[in-house]
Design a protein around this motif. Structure first.
Motif, PDB file in Angstrom:
ATOM      1  N   LEU A 133       0.850  -1.181   0.000  1.00 33.57           N
ATOM      2  CA  LEU A 133       0.000   0.000   0.000  1.00 33.57           C
ATOM      3  C   LEU A 133       0.889   1.235   0.000  1.00 33.57           C
ATOM      4  CD1 LEU A 133      -2.873   1.157   0.109  1.00 33.57           C
ATOM      5  CD2 LEU A 133      -2.690   1.136   2.588  1.00 33.57           C
ATOM      6  N   SER A 134       0.967   1.878  -1.139  1.00 40.38           N
ATOM      7  CA  SER A 134       1.795   3.072  -1.254  1.00 40.38           C
ATOM      8  C   SER A 134       0.913   4.299  -1.139  1.00 40.38           C
ATOM      9  CB  SER A 134       2.542   3.072  -2.584  1.00 40.38           C
ATOM     10  OG  SER A 134       1.626   3.006  -3.650  1.00 40.38           O
ATOM     11  N   PRO A 135       1.507   5.422  -0.755  1.00 39.52           N
ATOM     12  CA  PRO A 135       0.689   6.626  -0.608  1.00 39.52           C
ATOM     13  C   PRO A 135       0.102   7.046  -1.955  1.00 39.52           C
ATOM     14  CG  PRO A 135       2.995   7.065  -0.045  1.00 39.52           C
ATOM     15  CD  PRO A 135       2.891   5.645  -0.431  1.00 39.52           C
ATOM     16  N   PRO A 136      -1.128   7.538  -1.950  1.00 40.14           N
ATOM     17  CA  PRO A 136      -1.715   8.016  -3.193  1.00 40.14           C
ATOM     18  C   PRO A 136      -1.019   9.291  -3.659  1.00 40.14           C
ATOM     19  CG  PRO A 136      -3.159   8.468  -1.346  1.00 40.14           C
ATOM     20  CD  PRO A 136      -2.017   7.667  -0.818  1.00 40.14           C
ATOM     21  N   THR A 137      -1.107   9.569  -4.940  1.00 36.99           N
ATOM     22  CA  THR A 137      -0.519  10.770  -5.524  1.00 36.99           C
ATOM     23  C   THR A 137      -1.646  11.711  -5.917  1.00 36.99           C
ATOM     24  OG1 THR A 137       1.313   9.485  -6.395  1.00 36.99           O
ATOM     25  CG2 THR A 137       0.940  11.639  -7.383  1.00 36.99           C
ATOM     26  N   ILE A 138      -1.639  12.919  -5.365  1.00 38.71           N
ATOM     27  CA  ILE A 138      -2.659  13.907  -5.713  1.00 38.71           C
ATOM     28  C   ILE A 138      -2.382  14.370  -7.138  1.00 38.71           C
ATOM     29  CG2 ILE A 138      -3.572  16.206  -5.226  1.00 38.71           C
ATOM     30  CD1 ILE A 138      -3.052  15.671  -2.256  1.00 38.71           C
ATOM     31  N   ILE A 139      -3.408  14.238  -8.014  1.00 38.91           N
ATOM     32  CA  ILE A 139      -3.210  14.629  -9.410  1.00 38.91           C
ATOM     33  C   ILE A 139      -4.016  15.873  -9.787  1.00 38.91           C
ATOM     34  CG2 ILE A 139      -2.522  12.346 -10.211  1.00 38.91           C
ATOM     35  CD1 ILE A 139      -5.371  11.932 -11.239  1.00 38.91           C
ATOM     36  N   SER A 140      -5.015  16.233  -8.964  1.00 44.04           N
ATOM     37  CA  SER A 140      -5.724  17.488  -9.227  1.00 44.04           C
ATOM     38  C   SER A 140      -6.419  17.981  -7.965  1.00 44.04           C
ATOM     39  CB  SER A 140      -6.738  17.345 -10.364  1.00 44.04           C
ATOM     40  OG  SER A 140      -7.899  16.687  -9.930  1.00 44.04           O
ATOM     41  N   VAL A 141      -6.471  19.301  -7.858  1.00 45.67           N
ATOM     42  CA  VAL A 141      -7.180  19.975  -6.770  1.00 45.67           C
ATOM     43  C   VAL A 141      -7.984  21.104  -7.411  1.00 45.67           C
ATOM     44  CG1 VAL A 141      -6.975  21.298  -4.636  1.00 45.67           C
ATOM     45  CG2 VAL A 141      -5.328  19.478  -5.115  1.00 45.67           C
ATOM     46  N   SER A 142      -9.281  21.139  -7.135  1.00 48.30           N
ATOM     47  CA  SER A 142     -10.104  22.224  -7.675  1.00 48.30           C
ATOM     48  C   SER A 142     -10.993  22.768  -6.562  1.00 48.30           C
ATOM     49  CB  SER A 142     -10.949  21.736  -8.854  1.00 48.30           C
ATOM     50  OG  SER A 142     -11.816  20.702  -8.442  1.00 48.30           O
ATOM     51  N   ARG A 143     -11.351  24.051  -6.693  1.00 46.56           N
ATOM     52  CA  ARG A 143     -12.175  24.694  -5.669  1.00 46.56           C
ATOM     53  C   ARG A 143     -13.316  25.456  -6.320  1.00 46.56           C
ATOM     54  NH1 ARG A 143     -10.212  28.485  -0.627  1.00 46.56           N
ATOM     55  NH2 ARG A 143     -12.289  28.960   0.118  1.00 46.56           N
ATOM     56  N   THR A 144     -14.507  25.254  -5.759  1.00 44.02           N
ATOM     57  CA  THR A 144     -15.689  26.014  -6.152  1.00 44.02           C
ATOM     58  C   THR A 144     -16.339  26.493  -4.865  1.00 44.02           C
ATOM     59  OG1 THR A 144     -16.014  24.582  -8.080  1.00 44.02           O
ATOM     60  CG2 THR A 144     -17.876  25.953  -7.397  1.00 44.02           C
ATOM     61  N   GLY A 145     -16.276  27.785  -4.611  1.00 45.67           N
ATOM     62  CA  GLY A 145     -16.801  28.323  -3.358  1.00 45.67           C
ATOM     63  C   GLY A 145     -16.017  27.764  -2.181  1.00 45.67           C
ATOM     64  N   SER A 146     -16.725  27.134  -1.235  1.00 49.74           N
ATOM     65  CA  SER A 146     -16.046  26.563  -0.065  1.00 49.74           C
ATOM     66  C   SER A 146     -15.855  25.050  -0.192  1.00 49.74           C
ATOM     67  CB  SER A 146     -16.840  26.878   1.205  1.00 49.74           C
ATOM     68  OG  SER A 146     -18.119  26.279   1.124  1.00 49.74           O
ATOM     69  N   THR A 147     -15.973  24.522  -1.434  1.00 49.73           N
ATOM     70  CA  THR A 147     -15.804  23.091  -1.660  1.00 49.73           C
ATOM     71  C   THR A 147     -14.553  22.833  -2.481  1.00 49.73           C
ATOM     72  OG1 THR A 147     -18.182  22.717  -1.590  1.00 49.73           O
ATOM     73  CG2 THR A 147     -16.854  21.005  -2.631  1.00 49.73           C
ATOM     74  N   VAL A 148     -13.661  21.996  -1.923  1.00 52.00           N
ATOM     75  CA  VAL A 148     -12.431  21.605  -2.611  1.00 52.00           C
ATOM     76  C   VAL A 148     -12.545  20.126  -2.960  1.00 52.00           C
ATOM     77  CG1 VAL A 148      -9.935  21.276  -2.381  1.00 52.00           C
ATOM     78  CG2 VAL A 148     -11.017  23.348  -1.476  1.00 52.00           C
ATOM     79  N   THR A 149     -12.230  19.798  -4.207  1.00 48.86           N
ATOM     80  CA  THR A 149     -12.236  18.416  -4.676  1.00 48.86           C
ATOM     81  C   THR A 149     -10.799  18.009  -4.960  1.00 48.86           C
ATOM     82  OG1 THR A 149     -14.415  18.720  -5.662  1.00 48.86           O
ATOM     83  CG2 THR A 149     -13.129  16.826  -6.420  1.00 48.86           C
ATOM     84  N   VAL A 150     -10.383  16.887  -4.341  1.00 47.41           N
ATOM     85  CA  VAL A 150      -9.020  16.388  -4.500  1.00 47.41           C
ATOM     86  C   VAL A 150      -9.093  15.003  -5.133  1.00 47.41           C
ATOM     87  CG1 VAL A 150      -6.887  15.737  -3.300  1.00 47.41           C
ATOM     88  CG2 VAL A 150      -8.251  17.671  -2.467  1.00 47.41           C
ATOM     89  N   VAL A 151      -8.434  14.842  -6.290  1.00 51.55           N
ATOM     90  CA  VAL A 151      -8.402  13.554  -6.981  1.00 51.55           C
ATOM     91  C   VAL A 151      -6.990  12.996  -6.858  1.00 51.55           C
ATOM     92  CG1 VAL A 151      -8.702  12.350  -9.188  1.00 51.55           C
ATOM     93  CG2 VAL A 151     -10.180  14.292  -8.606  1.00 51.55           C
ATOM     94  N   SER A 152      -6.909  11.720  -6.438  1.00 55.01           N
ATOM     95  CA  SER A 152      -5.613  11.057  -6.252  1.00 55.01           C
ATOM     96  C   SER A 152      -5.551   9.781  -7.067  1.00 55.01           C
ATOM     97  CB  SER A 152      -5.395  10.693  -4.775  1.00 55.01           C
ATOM     98  OG  SER A 152      -5.549  11.821  -3.957  1.00 55.01           O
ATOM     99  N   SER A 153      -4.333   9.402  -7.450  1.00 53.69           N
ATOM    100  CA  SER A 153      -4.130   8.139  -8.161  1.00 53.69           C
ATOM    101  C   SER A 153      -3.394   7.169  -7.250  1.00 53.69           C
ATOM    102  CB  SER A 153      -3.335   8.373  -9.450  1.00 53.69           C
ATOM    103  OG  SER A 153      -2.041   8.847  -9.140  1.00 53.69           O
ATOM    104  N   ASN A 154      -3.148   5.970  -7.742  1.00 56.32           N
ATOM    105  CA  ASN A 154      -2.465   4.890  -7.013  1.00 56.32           C
ATOM    106  C   ASN A 154      -3.301   4.316  -5.881  1.00 56.32           C
ATOM    107  OD1 ASN A 154      -0.220   5.257  -8.643  1.00 56.32           O
ATOM    108  ND2 ASN A 154       0.756   6.646  -7.202  1.00 56.32           N
ATOM    109  N   ALA A 155      -4.619   4.455  -5.948  1.00 60.15           N
ATOM    110  CA  ALA A 155      -5.488   3.897  -4.914  1.00 60.15           C
ATOM    111  C   ALA A 155      -5.684   2.402  -5.151  1.00 60.15           C
ATOM    112  CB  ALA A 155      -6.839   4.606  -4.926  1.00 60.15           C
ATOM    113  N   LEU A 156      -5.939   1.680  -4.080  1.00 56.66           N
ATOM    114  CA  LEU A 156      -6.262   0.260  -4.156  1.00 56.66           C
ATOM    115  C   LEU A 156      -7.720   0.079  -3.786  1.00 56.66           C
ATOM    116  CD1 LEU A 156      -3.178  -1.410  -2.421  1.00 56.66           C
ATOM    117  CD2 LEU A 156      -3.708  -1.346  -4.853  1.00 56.66           C
ATOM    118  N   GLN A 157      -8.439  -0.696  -4.600  1.00 53.95           N
ATOM    119  CA  GLN A 157      -9.851  -0.938  -4.337  1.00 53.95           C
ATOM    120  C   GLN A 157     -10.049  -1.515  -2.949  1.00 53.95           C
ATOM    121  OE1 GLN A 157     -11.498  -3.346  -7.441  1.00 53.95           O
ATOM    122  NE2 GLN A 157     -11.392  -1.710  -8.938  1.00 53.95           N
ATOM    123  N   THR A 158     -11.130  -1.161  -2.317  1.00 50.02           N
ATOM    124  CA  THR A 158     -11.582  -1.554  -0.979  1.00 50.02           C
ATOM    125  C   THR A 158     -10.777  -0.919   0.146  1.00 50.02           C
ATOM    126  OG1 THR A 158     -10.297  -3.599  -0.625  1.00 50.02           O
ATOM    127  CG2 THR A 158     -12.372  -3.797  -1.857  1.00 50.02           C
TER     128      THR A 158
END
Length: 178
Positions: A102-127
């Motif tokens: 289990l390696s740490p995920p890599t953040i590939i994008s961060v976006s903000r709309t108002g007070s909501t931030v969405t962070v997308v990461s790669s290298n995730a393992l299912q479950t």
């Protein structure tokens, strides 16, 4: 249910002989009269009714080998929790056998709309679960804070975490695999 009991549950292949009724679900787990090994050792009746006040648990096992000779044929992966209490029943999975890889995920994008931030990461393992954390400063002693509702169970190699409380001017994020 013990490992030795799992190993004794045998279902013959079609046309391969007769069924040994002393090694069935009914004889080992649920004999109906409270005398099975499971019921006498745990005090739990697997036929008890489920109501809106129950919390149910179910173990998840994976086949570890094609042959049980000389080794354990199953690997314990964790358990599901079905919480029927309250007005919003929920199903969660708790992994208790996190792979060493289990390696740490890599953040590939961060976006903000108002007070909501969405962070997308790669290298995730299912479950596996990924918790979004933030800090307001990277100097001195860094204190990472779990984002409320920021824990997500990955269903693919990408995982999306959301911080809907990003009201400050600056936040630094990280995603922690669990």
């Amino acid at each position: 249910l013990t490992f030795s009991q799992i190993g004794t549950l045998v279902t013959p292949a079609a046309g391969a002989g007769t069924l040994d009724t002393t090694k069935t679900w009914e004889s080992l787990i649920d004999s109906g009269d409270g005398t099975s090994s499971f019921e006498t050792e745990t005090g739990l009746d697997p036929d008890s009714p489920v109501t809106a006040t129950n919390v149910l648990y179910e173990d998840l096992w994976e086949t570890a080998s094609s042959s049980s000779t000389g080794q354990k044929p199953y690997t314990y992966l964790g358990y599901f929790t079905l919480d029927l209490t309250g007005s919003n029943p929920k199903l969660t999975f708790t992994s208790t056998n996190v792979p060493a890889s289990l390696s740490p995920p890599t953040i590939i994008s961060v976006s903000r709309t108002g007070s909501t931030v969405t962070v997308v990461s790669s290298n995730a393992l299912q479950t596996h679960t990924y918790q979004l954390q933030y800090t307001t400063s990277l100097s001195g002693t860094i204190s990472w804070i779990n984002v409320t509702g920021g824990s997500v169970t990955a269903s693919a190699t990408l995982v999306t975490n959301i911080d809907s409380t990003a009201t400050g001017a600056v936040r630094f994020y990280r995603v922690e695999g669990q």
